[in-house]
Structures are given as C-alpha cells and as structure tokens.
Design an enzyme around this catalytic site. Structure first.
Site, PDB file in Angstrom:
ATOM      1  N   ASP A 135       0.766  -1.153  -0.242  1.00 21.62           N
ATOM      2  CA  ASP A 135      -0.312   0.204  -0.020  1.00 21.62           C
ATOM      3  C   ASP A 135       1.169   1.460   0.134  1.00 21.62           C
ATOM      4  O   ASP A 135       2.475   1.286   0.853  1.00 21.62           O
ATOM      5  CB  ASP A 135      -0.941  -0.316   1.264  1.00 21.62           C
ATOM      6  CG  ASP A 135      -1.828  -1.056   1.249  1.00 21.62           C
ATOM      7  OD1 ASP A 135      -2.234  -2.228   0.556  1.00 21.62           O
ATOM      8  OD2 ASP A 135      -2.068  -1.464   2.216  1.00 21.62           O
TER       9      ASP A 135
HETATM   10  N1  URA Z   1      -1.369  -5.968   4.134  1.00 24.92           N
HETATM   11  C1  URA Z   1      -1.698  -4.935   3.874  1.00 24.92           C
HETATM   12  O1  URA Z   1      -2.939  -4.265   4.262  1.00 24.92           O
HETATM   13  N2  URA Z   1      -0.814  -3.802   3.507  1.00 24.92           N
HETATM   14  C2  URA Z   1      -0.305  -3.957   3.483  1.00 24.92           C
HETATM   15  O2  URA Z   1       0.780  -3.242   2.202  1.00 24.92           O
HETATM   16  C3  URA Z   1       1.254  -5.545   2.481  1.00 24.92           C
HETATM   17  C4  URA Z   1      -0.257  -6.272   2.994  1.00 24.92           C
END
Ligand code: URA
Length: 235
Positions: free
Chosen positions: A103
């Site tokens: 993310d």
């Molecule tokens: N899980 C999440 O919630 N975000 C990420 O970036 C990776 C794994």
C-alpha cells in the site's frame, strides 16, 4: 540481437535514444564504432560500450527496494511517485515492475524485476512465498490472535485467509505477521477482524530474503545470486 535493442535494454534508454547514440558514433562493439542500428551482436560474447564504458550484459535484474511511505507500487501513476522512479539510472531498464504490491502508506521490501517468469512464479498461489511484516498496532496484541490467524481467519466480505503465523515481540503493540498470500490490504483487514488497527506497516522479508537494514528509506540495491536462491525457501 540488434544493437539498438541491446543498448536500449541494457542502458535503460529508449530505442530512439539508442539509435541517436549510434548515429553520434557513441557505441562501439569490440572496440569498433557501430554505424547502423540494425547491426547484430551476440550479447553473451561481444563487448558493447557507450562512450567508452562497457555495458555488462545481464538478462534480468532483481532489485530490493526499501520503499518509503507515500510512494505507490505501480509502473506509472498520474499523481504520486512510483517505486520505479526510485531506481537509480545504472539499474534502470525497460520492463521493470514491482513483483507484488505494498500500500502507499506501507514501507519496506519491494522486489522489482524485469523477469516476468520469476515474478509469476513468486506470486502464483501455488507457491506463494512467505512475506513477513512488522506490524504496529493501535492496541496491545492479544494471545488469541495467534490461534485465530493460524486457523485461517475470515476477513470482511467473507474472504477466508490462509493460515498465517503471528509472532509476539517484546513490545505489546508490535507483532510480526507471516503470510503466504497477498490479498488487498490483507494485514490491515486481518487486524480489523480481531478488533485492532494497524498504525504502521513494514515488510521485512520475502521468501528467504531479508530486507537489508542498511538500506535507508527510498534506497535500493541489486539482490545477490545467493539471496535469489533463497527466494523460494519456505514456499
Ligand atoms: N497488507 C496490507 O494491509 N498492506 C500492505 O501493504 C501489505 C500487506
């Protein structure tokens, strides 16, 4: 292989820039100036140089990036900077992409390559490699999470997760979480499913490759051959 294609791929320039370099007599093959863009070379044998500097031939590159927050895992984004913009010129080449996404607000290990077959293997559910996250929580972690996650928790929307391993640390609000898959916002949604909230997330391992802690945020380096051989460990 055509010389313009080779220069474009190995020097990370466009095909038209490669052609322009050839026109300006900036490219040599085994010491002799190349005159035409369609001249053929053997990538394994011939020594191709740009302005006197030899290009070392690698079929593929494998890069470990320590992604900062605020950067997106995409090859292109109209608004935000992308992980590819953090790759220094000497490692840049056509066809690079992040194998698996984090993310925008997640930090840590992003694997970037131009080896489509390896990325496909890494991401296929059949041999989904382990991914380990350092997770900071809003509230202290509870022992019950260990059992809930190892049984395969159901997250919002009724999606069932594969069994995951939660490891407590000496800090009550920091845990390690090891996943074998990569659902959208998975760590955040798993923590919400047990009534907690992620306040900070960092990926620290992919397969048997640990994030190099000497890389500052935003820095990257090539993954060594030895490290690469550990990628599918635990898959
Ligand atoms: N899980 C999440 O919630 N975000 C990420 O970036 C990776 C794994």
């Amino acid at each position: 292989m055509r010389i313009d294609k080779f220069v474009s791929e190995q020097a990370g320039v466009s095909r038209s820039d490669a052609k322009a370099m050839i026109k300006k007599s900036e490219i040599t093959v085994n010491g002799a100036v190349v005159k035409t863009a369609d001249a053929k070379i053997d990538p394994e044998r011939d020594i191709v140089a740009v302005r006197g500097k030899a290009l070392s031939y690698k079929q593929f590159v494998y890069i470990m990036l320590n992604k900062p927050q605020g950067v997106v895992c995409a090859t292109r984004d109209g608004l935000s900077s992308t992980v590819l913009e953090l790759i220094p010129e000497e490692l840049r080449r056509k066809g690079l992409f992040p194998a698996g996404r984090l993310d925008k607000d997640t930090e840590g290990f992003v694997f970037i390559t131009d080896d489509g077959a390896l990325a496909h293997k890494m991401l296929s559910p059949k041999n989904h490699i382990e991914k380990e996250y350092a997770v900071t929580l809003e509230k202290p972690a509870e022992e019950r999470y260990i059992e809930l996650f190892s049984a395969g928790i159901t997250i919002d929307g009724g999606e069932k997760c594969l069994p995951a391993r939660l490891i407590m640390t000496e800090k009550s609000d920091v845990v390690r979480l090891v996943l074998h898959e990569g659902k959208y916002h998975q760590v955040k949604r798993m923590m919400e499913a047990v009534g907690n909230k992620v306040t900070h997330l960092r990926r620290v391992r992919m397969g048997g490759i640990l994030l190099d802690e000497s890389l500052s945020s935003g820095e990257c380096r090539e993954i060594t051959g030895e490290e690469l051989s550990e990628l599918f460990k635990n898959a």
